[in-house]
Structure formats: structure tokens, C-alpha cells
Motif scaffolding. Structure first.
Motif, PDB file in Angstrom:
ATOM      1  N   GLU A  85      24.728  -6.441   0.812  1.00 30.47           N
ATOM      2  CA  GLU A  85      26.147  -6.783   0.678  1.00 30.47           C
ATOM      3  C   GLU A  85      26.832  -5.859  -0.331  1.00 30.47           C
ATOM      4  OE1 GLU A  85      25.517 -10.861  -0.212  1.00 30.47           O
ATOM      5  OE2 GLU A  85      25.444 -11.454   1.896  1.00 30.47           O
ATOM      6  N   LEU A  86      26.114  -5.555  -1.399  1.00 28.11           N
ATOM      7  CA  LEU A  86      26.650  -4.643  -2.409  1.00 28.11           C
ATOM      8  C   LEU A  86      26.877  -3.265  -1.789  1.00 28.11           C
ATOM      9  CD1 LEU A  86      27.376  -3.952  -5.357  1.00 28.11           C
ATOM     10  CD2 LEU A  86      24.952  -3.491  -5.759  1.00 28.11           C
ATOM     11  N   LEU A  87      25.894  -2.817  -1.024  1.00 28.10           N
ATOM     12  CA  LEU A  87      25.985  -1.527  -0.325  1.00 28.10           C
ATOM     13  C   LEU A  87      27.246  -1.482   0.541  1.00 28.10           C
ATOM     14  CD1 LEU A  87      24.707   1.138   0.945  1.00 28.10           C
ATOM     15  CD2 LEU A  87      23.556  -0.380   2.547  1.00 28.10           C
ATOM     16  N   LYS A  88      27.452  -2.541   1.310  1.00 28.17           N
ATOM     17  CA  LYS A  88      28.616  -2.561   2.205  1.00 28.17           C
ATOM     18  C   LYS A  88      29.919  -2.485   1.402  1.00 28.17           C
ATOM     19  CE  LYS A  88      27.513  -6.140   4.938  1.00 28.17           C
ATOM     20  NZ  LYS A  88      27.557  -7.066   6.091  1.00 28.17           N
ATOM     21  N   LYS A  89      29.986  -3.247   0.339  1.00 29.91           N
ATOM     22  CA  LYS A  89      31.214  -3.261  -0.472  1.00 29.91           C
ATOM     23  C   LYS A  89      31.502  -1.865  -1.020  1.00 29.91           C
ATOM     24  CE  LYS A  89      32.327  -7.847  -2.058  1.00 29.91           C
ATOM     25  NZ  LYS A  89      31.596  -8.855  -1.302  1.00 29.91           N
ATOM     26  N   ILE A 103      18.416   1.710  -1.713  1.00 30.29           N
ATOM     27  CA  ILE A 103      17.985   0.307  -1.687  1.00 30.29           C
ATOM     28  C   ILE A 103      16.505   0.241  -2.038  1.00 30.29           C
ATOM     29  CG2 ILE A 103      17.802  -1.783  -0.267  1.00 30.29           C
ATOM     30  CD1 ILE A 103      20.630  -1.019  -0.370  1.00 30.29           C
ATOM     31  N   MET A 104      16.122  -0.758  -2.821  1.00 34.43           N
ATOM     32  CA  MET A 104      14.711  -0.974  -3.153  1.00 34.43           C
ATOM     33  C   MET A 104      14.326  -2.363  -2.663  1.00 34.43           C
ATOM     34  SD  MET A 104      14.867   0.413  -7.084  1.00 34.43           S
ATOM     35  CE  MET A 104      16.240  -0.632  -7.577  1.00 34.43           C
ATOM     36  N   SER A 105      13.180  -2.447  -2.025  1.00 30.75           N
ATOM     37  CA  SER A 105      12.773  -3.767  -1.535  1.00 30.75           C
ATOM     38  C   SER A 105      11.270  -3.910  -1.531  1.00 30.75           C
ATOM     39  CB  SER A 105      13.317  -3.966  -0.123  1.00 30.75           C
ATOM     40  OG  SER A 105      12.813  -5.172   0.432  1.00 30.75           O
ATOM     41  N   SER A 106      10.800  -5.110  -1.832  1.00 30.96           N
ATOM     42  CA  SER A 106       9.357  -5.342  -1.798  1.00 30.96           C
ATOM     43  C   SER A 106       8.893  -5.536  -0.366  1.00 30.96           C
ATOM     44  CB  SER A 106       9.003  -6.566  -2.623  1.00 30.96           C
ATOM     45  OG  SER A 106       9.786  -7.655  -2.206  1.00 30.96           O
ATOM     46  N   GLU A 107       9.859  -5.747   0.537  1.00 28.67           N
ATOM     47  CA  GLU A 107       9.475  -5.994   1.926  1.00 28.67           C
ATOM     48  C   GLU A 107       9.802  -4.839   2.846  1.00 28.67           C
ATOM     49  OE1 GLU A 107       9.510 -10.783   2.331  1.00 28.67           O
ATOM     50  OE2 GLU A 107      11.149  -9.748   1.325  1.00 28.67           O
ATOM     51  N   ASN A 108       8.793  -4.470   3.579  1.00 24.66           N
ATOM     52  CA  ASN A 108       8.797  -3.302   4.424  1.00 24.66           C
ATOM     53  C   ASN A 108       9.193  -3.709   5.844  1.00 24.66           C
ATOM     54  OD1 ASN A 108       8.211  -0.786   5.149  1.00 24.66           O
ATOM     55  ND2 ASN A 108       6.045  -0.838   4.599  1.00 24.66           N
ATOM     56  N   ILE A 109      10.454  -4.087   6.025  1.00 19.39           N
ATOM     57  CA  ILE A 109      10.863  -4.614   7.340  1.00 19.39           C
ATOM     58  C   ILE A 109      11.757  -3.588   8.031  1.00 19.39           C
ATOM     59  CG2 ILE A 109      12.041  -6.495   8.523  1.00 19.39           C
ATOM     60  CD1 ILE A 109      11.475  -8.218   6.029  1.00 19.39           C
ATOM     61  N   LEU A 110      11.316  -3.110   9.165  1.00 18.97           N
ATOM     62  CA  LEU A 110      12.008  -2.020   9.857  1.00 18.97           C
ATOM     63  C   LEU A 110      13.477  -2.315  10.152  1.00 18.97           C
ATOM     64  CD1 LEU A 110      11.012   0.726  10.420  1.00 18.97           C
ATOM     65  CD2 LEU A 110      10.359   0.043  12.720  1.00 18.97           C
ATOM     66  N   THR A 111      13.766  -3.548  10.597  1.00 17.15           N
ATOM     67  CA  THR A 111      15.162  -3.878  10.915  1.00 17.15           C
ATOM     68  C   THR A 111      16.005  -3.846   9.645  1.00 17.15           C
ATOM     69  OG1 THR A 111      14.546  -6.209  10.764  1.00 17.15           O
ATOM     70  CG2 THR A 111      14.751  -5.266  12.972  1.00 17.15           C
ATOM     71  N   SER A 115      19.147  -1.342   9.122  1.00 12.06           N
ATOM     72  CA  SER A 115      20.518  -1.782   8.832  1.00 12.06           C
ATOM     73  C   SER A 115      21.034  -1.185   7.535  1.00 12.06           C
ATOM     74  CB  SER A 115      20.685  -3.300   8.868  1.00 12.06           C
ATOM     75  OG  SER A 115      19.594  -3.951   8.321  1.00 12.06           O
ATOM     76  N   CYS A 116      20.172  -1.000   6.568  1.00 13.12           N
ATOM     77  CA  CYS A 116      20.626  -0.377   5.319  1.00 13.12           C
ATOM     78  C   CYS A 116      21.016   1.076   5.536  1.00 13.12           C
ATOM     79  CB  CYS A 116      19.533  -0.453   4.248  1.00 13.12           C
ATOM     80  SG  CYS A 116      19.319  -2.106   3.599  1.00 13.12           S
ATOM     81  N   LEU A 117      20.181   1.798   6.264  1.00 18.96           N
ATOM     82  CA  LEU A 117      20.495   3.200   6.519  1.00 18.96           C
ATOM     83  C   LEU A 117      21.774   3.320   7.345  1.00 18.96           C
ATOM     84  CD1 LEU A 117      16.941   4.731   7.185  1.00 18.96           C
ATOM     85  CD2 LEU A 117      18.284   4.810   5.098  1.00 18.96           C
ATOM     86  N   GLU A 118      21.943   2.383   8.291  1.00 17.05           N
ATOM     87  CA  GLU A 118      23.157   2.402   9.112  1.00 17.05           C
ATOM     88  C   GLU A 118      24.414   2.156   8.299  1.00 17.05           C
ATOM     89  OE1 GLU A 118      22.978  -0.116  12.694  1.00 17.05           O
ATOM     90  OE2 GLU A 118      21.007   0.827  12.968  1.00 17.05           O
ATOM     91  N   SER A 194      26.189  14.592   7.486  1.00 16.57           N
ATOM     92  CA  SER A 194      25.546  14.255   8.753  1.00 16.57           C
ATOM     93  C   SER A 194      24.203  14.956   8.859  1.00 16.57           C
ATOM     94  CB  SER A 194      26.439  14.644   9.930  1.00 16.57           C
ATOM     95  OG  SER A 194      26.627  16.051   9.898  1.00 16.57           O
ATOM     96  N   SER A 195      23.715  15.474   7.740  1.00 12.06           N
ATOM     97  CA  SER A 195      22.432  16.151   7.746  1.00 12.06           C
ATOM     98  C   SER A 195      21.342  15.182   8.153  1.00 12.06           C
ATOM     99  CB  SER A 195      22.153  16.693   6.345  1.00 12.06           C
ATOM    100  OG  SER A 195      20.774  16.838   6.158  1.00 12.06           O
ATOM    101  N   PRO A 196      20.463  15.602   9.041  1.00  8.29           N
ATOM    102  CA  PRO A 196      19.363  14.726   9.459  1.00  8.29           C
ATOM    103  C   PRO A 196      18.546  14.262   8.260  1.00  8.29           C
ATOM    104  CG  PRO A 196      19.366  16.746  10.757  1.00  8.29           C
ATOM    105  CD  PRO A 196      20.452  16.884   9.740  1.00  8.29           C
ATOM    106  N   LEU A 197      18.517  15.083   7.235  1.00  2.00           N
ATOM    107  CA  LEU A 197      17.745  14.705   6.071  1.00  2.00           C
ATOM    108  C   LEU A 197      18.224  13.386   5.489  1.00  2.00           C
ATOM    109  CD1 LEU A 197      15.557  15.724   4.075  1.00  2.00           C
ATOM    110  CD2 LEU A 197      17.387  16.618   2.701  1.00  2.00           C
ATOM    111  N   HIS A 198      19.523  13.125   5.602  1.00  2.00           N
ATOM    112  CA  HIS A 198      20.040  11.937   4.946  1.00  2.00           C
ATOM    113  C   HIS A 198      20.262  10.767   5.872  1.00  2.00           C
ATOM    114  CE1 HIS A 198      20.359  14.030   1.243  1.00  2.00           C
ATOM    115  NE2 HIS A 198      20.941  15.026   1.854  1.00  2.00           N
ATOM    116  N   SER A 199      20.779  11.019   7.071  1.00  2.00           N
ATOM    117  CA  SER A 199      21.146   9.854   7.864  1.00  2.00           C
ATOM    118  C   SER A 199      19.996   9.277   8.657  1.00  2.00           C
ATOM    119  CB  SER A 199      22.292  10.209   8.802  1.00  2.00           C
ATOM    120  OG  SER A 199      21.919  11.331   9.579  1.00  2.00           O
ATOM    121  N   LEU A 200      18.989  10.062   8.951  1.00  2.00           N
ATOM    122  CA  LEU A 200      17.898   9.520   9.748  1.00  2.00           C
ATOM    123  C   LEU A 200      16.620   9.434   8.948  1.00  2.00           C
ATOM    124  CD1 LEU A 200      18.540  11.478  13.054  1.00  2.00           C
ATOM    125  CD2 LEU A 200      19.186   9.142  12.505  1.00  2.00           C
ATOM    126  N   LYS A 201      16.788   9.460   7.653  1.00  2.00           N
ATOM    127  CA  LYS A 201      15.608   9.486   6.805  1.00  2.00           C
ATOM    128  C   LYS A 201      14.796   8.221   6.972  1.00  2.00           C
ATOM    129  CE  LYS A 201      16.424  11.181   3.021  1.00  2.00           C
ATOM    130  NZ  LYS A 201      16.948  11.447   1.701  1.00  2.00           N
TER     131      LYS A 201
END
Lengths: 209, 153
Positions: A85-89, A103-111, A115-118, A194-201
Motif C-alpha cells: 500500500e505504501l508503494l502504491k501511494k 520491498i522486503m518480505s519474509s515470504e517468497n510468494i510469486l504473486t 504485484s509489487c514489481l507491477e 523501461s530497461s529489462p533490468l528494472h521492470s522484469l527483474k
């Protein structure tokens, strides 16, 4: 005209705002960042982070902010406002959307990662965060700044060479300097954002429980 | 200087045993590497924050599990999540694993199971705290004797 302090802070040291509700994690991330030569401000919640940035609605558009923030690193799961939510704001604010957010997270959840990268997160780090993670984020940040600069230079130099070609001058066809450690083939149409390095990392997915 | 060497040897041996016994893992070593002359007791400082966290969370869970009118498993789950996070960040392996086991009972809303897990968790926490305090005592002795804390194993 920039205030001297602001110039010094932004040019000599990255100022990182770290957001985490865990006291232990705040202490660790602060240390990792200081060792990586960053100025650090830690806060315990998304709300405090927004206040620090000056996005606090109550105080009006720009509240206290003596030092420009160059990077935000935030935990994902926090009570109240999550890191997502902070990211979106931040990404939806005209004043701060350019600030890279990790973003840092203890949980390795692909979705979750997706969503964070998106939403525009630079990176998604799986906790526990190590020094090598922080160093990688720092160098990506710095390279991002250099890449933007180099892209502009690259385009200008190409224009110069094209102009000179016609007159068959002996202008040196030396290779255009690119970012020292860039793994990507340089391409003038690649804008930093739009560098692939950043958006699809994809973050390094390590084995965590 | 011989005295300092002895202390340092003791420190190395004790530290190695903590790793061998699975009390701490590689993350603990990573935190050690962040120590330097400017912050020689960083790990000790992080540990004391961790102990505070642990005690508070274990206490909250004990109270939650005592509630006759109904256990708030959501709160328990939240506590476990926080504790798992901090134990992972400091490298407290056995405490972290106890949290993981705990989670499955909390998910299953199994009060008896949770009580057993909480007991196990408290046990692991006490063990960790005792051992780390022993290690930190050695650390302080070394620094007081003018030596430096060995960081490479």
C-alpha cells in the motif's frame, strides 16, 4: 537553487528511508545501509514514512523534509498500511513517484512479487536481508542514475557521429562509453525506466522456509 | 596477551558449538561480519532487542491461549509471524523452526497443540538466551582485556 545540505546529501551519499515494524529488522537494515555508506532514516510504519516524506495529508503537501530521500526500502507485511500500500501511494504521488522503492518480505510468494514489481517496485528482497542484497540494490540504484545519464550522452554522441559521417572526417569511431558494469547490450532506445533490468527483474529466489 | 588468546579461543569454540547445535545459523554469522571497531557489540545489541520481542510475544500468546471465552487464533498467528521474522533476521534457527511448527497448529486452531508448541518455543528461547548471554559475557571479557572479538571461524 538547491540548499547546500541537500546537494551534499544527494551527491555524496544515498539517503535511504527504511520502513519496518520490527525493531530487530530496523536495526539490522540500518546497519547494512550504513556499512554501504548510506545515510539512513528508519521508521516503524507506512504512515510514519509518508509523514517523513511530507505526504501527510494533514500537514499539507510538503511537510518537514530536510534531506532528499533517494531510496525507500520497506517491509511488506506491516500492521495498518502494508508495504504494498505504501508503494502504491508513493508511485501515485507526483512528487515522489521517481523514488525507487524496494520491498522486503519474509515470504517468497510469486504473486506477491509480481504485484509489487507491477506497481513499480525496483526489487523484491527475500528476508533475511544480507549485505550482498543491499550492495546489489545500491549498485542498481547508482547504475540506474548512470544509465539515464549515459543514454542521454549516447544519443548525443551518435548524433554527432552521424553529422560527421557525411563530411568523411577522421572523427574517431571510438566506442561509446556505457555503464561500467552493465550486463545489457546498449541500445539508444532503451530508456532507463523501461530497461529489462528494472521492470522484469526477478529476485534471487533462495531456499527459505 | 596469553589470557586474551585463551578467551578468544574459548569464544571461538563456544561460538562453533552454537552453530553445530543448530542454535544459530548462517544469518548470525552474517551479523557478526557487520561488527567492527566502531560497533563491536552490534550482535549483542540486536540480540537484546530480540529478547525483548520474544518475551513480549510469548507472553501475549500465553495470555491469548488462556482465554476461556475463545482463543483468538488470528492474534496468535500474528505473533508467530513476527517472531518467525525476527528469529530469522538474527539467525536464531531453533526458535525459527519452533515458530514454523507452531504455525501449523495455529492454522488448525488447535488449542492443545498450540499450548505444547508454546512450551517448546519458550524452551528454545530460554536455551538461546542462556547460550547467547554466555557468549556475550566472553565477548565483553575479551574487549575488557584489550583484545578483539574473533570474527573469522
Amino acid at each position: 537553487m538547491e540548499v547546500a545540505g541537500e546537494v551534499l546529501a544527494s551527491e555524496s551519499q544515498l539517503h535511504v528511508l527504511a520502513v519496518d515494524d520490527s525493531h530487530v529488522d530496523r536495526k539490522v537494515i540500518e546497519k547494512l545501509l550504513k556499512i554501504s555508506s548510506c545515510k539512513v532514516t528508519t521508521v516503524e510504519s507506512g504512515a510514519r514514512a509518508l509523514q517523513f516524506l511530507g505526504l501527510d495529508e494533514e500537514k499539507g503537501s510538503l511537510g518537514f523534509n530536510g534531506l532528499k530521500v533517494n531510496l525507500i526500502m520497506t517491509d511488506y507485511s506491516m500492521p495498518g498500511m502494508t508495504g504494498y500500500e505504501l508503494l502504491k501511494k508513493i508511485k501515485r504521488s507526483s512528487a515522489f513517484r521517481e523514488i525507487p522503492v524496494v520491498i522486503m518480505s519474509s515470504e517468497n510468494i510469486l504473486t506477491r512479487i509480481d504485484s509489487c514489481l507491477e506497481e513499480g517496485a525496483e526489487e523484491f528482497l527475500v528476508k533475511p536481508v544480507k549485505l550482498s542484497d543491499v550492495k546489489r540494490v545500491m549498485s542498481d540504484c547508482i547504475m540506474r542514475g548512470e544509465t539515464e545519464g549515459n543514454n542521454r550522452r549516447r544519443v548525443d554522441k551518435r548524433k554527432f557521429e552521424d553529422d560527421n559521417h557525411a563530411s568523411s572526417s577522421s572523427s574517431s569511431s571510438s566506442s561509446i562509453p556505457s555503464s561500467p558494469s552493465s550486463p545489457l547490450p546498449s541500445s539508444p532506445s532503451t530508456a532507463a525506466t523501461s530497461s529489462p533490468l528494472h521492470s522484469l527483474k526477478r529476485p534471487k529466489l533462495r531456499d527459505h522456509n | 596477551m596469553d589470557f586474551v588468546n585463551q578467551l578468544q579461543r574459548k569464544f571461538i569454540d563456544y561460538s562453533s558449538s552454537l552453530h553445530r547445535e543448530g542454535i544459530v545459523d548462517d544469518q548470525f554469522t552474517q551479523l557478526r561480519k557487520l561488527e567492527d571497531e566502531n560497533s563491536p557489540h552490534f550482535v549483542m545489541e540486536v540480540a537484546s532487542l530480540f529478547f525483548e520481542d520474544c518475551e513480549k510475544l510469548i507472553n501475549n500468546m500465553a495470555i491469548a491461549l488462556e482465554q476461556k471465552q475463545g482463543v483468538d487464533f488470528k492474534q496468535i498467528d500474528e505473533c508467530i509471524h513476527q517472531l518467525k521474522g525476527s528469529s530469522s533476521s538474527i539467525g536464531a534457527l531453533r526458535v525459527k523452526n519452533a515458530c514454523i511448527a507452531f504455525r501449523s497448529f495455529s492454522d488448525g486452531q488447535n488449542r492443545e497443540g498450540c499450548l505444547r508448541c508454546l512450551q517448546q518455543l519458550s524452551h528454545e528461547y530460554s536455551l538461546l538466551k542462556n547460550k547467547l548471554q554466555t557468549l556475550f559475557r566472553l565477548e565483553k571479557q575479551i574487549v575488557a582485556a584489550g583484545g578483539s572479538i574473533p570474527r573469522v571461524h
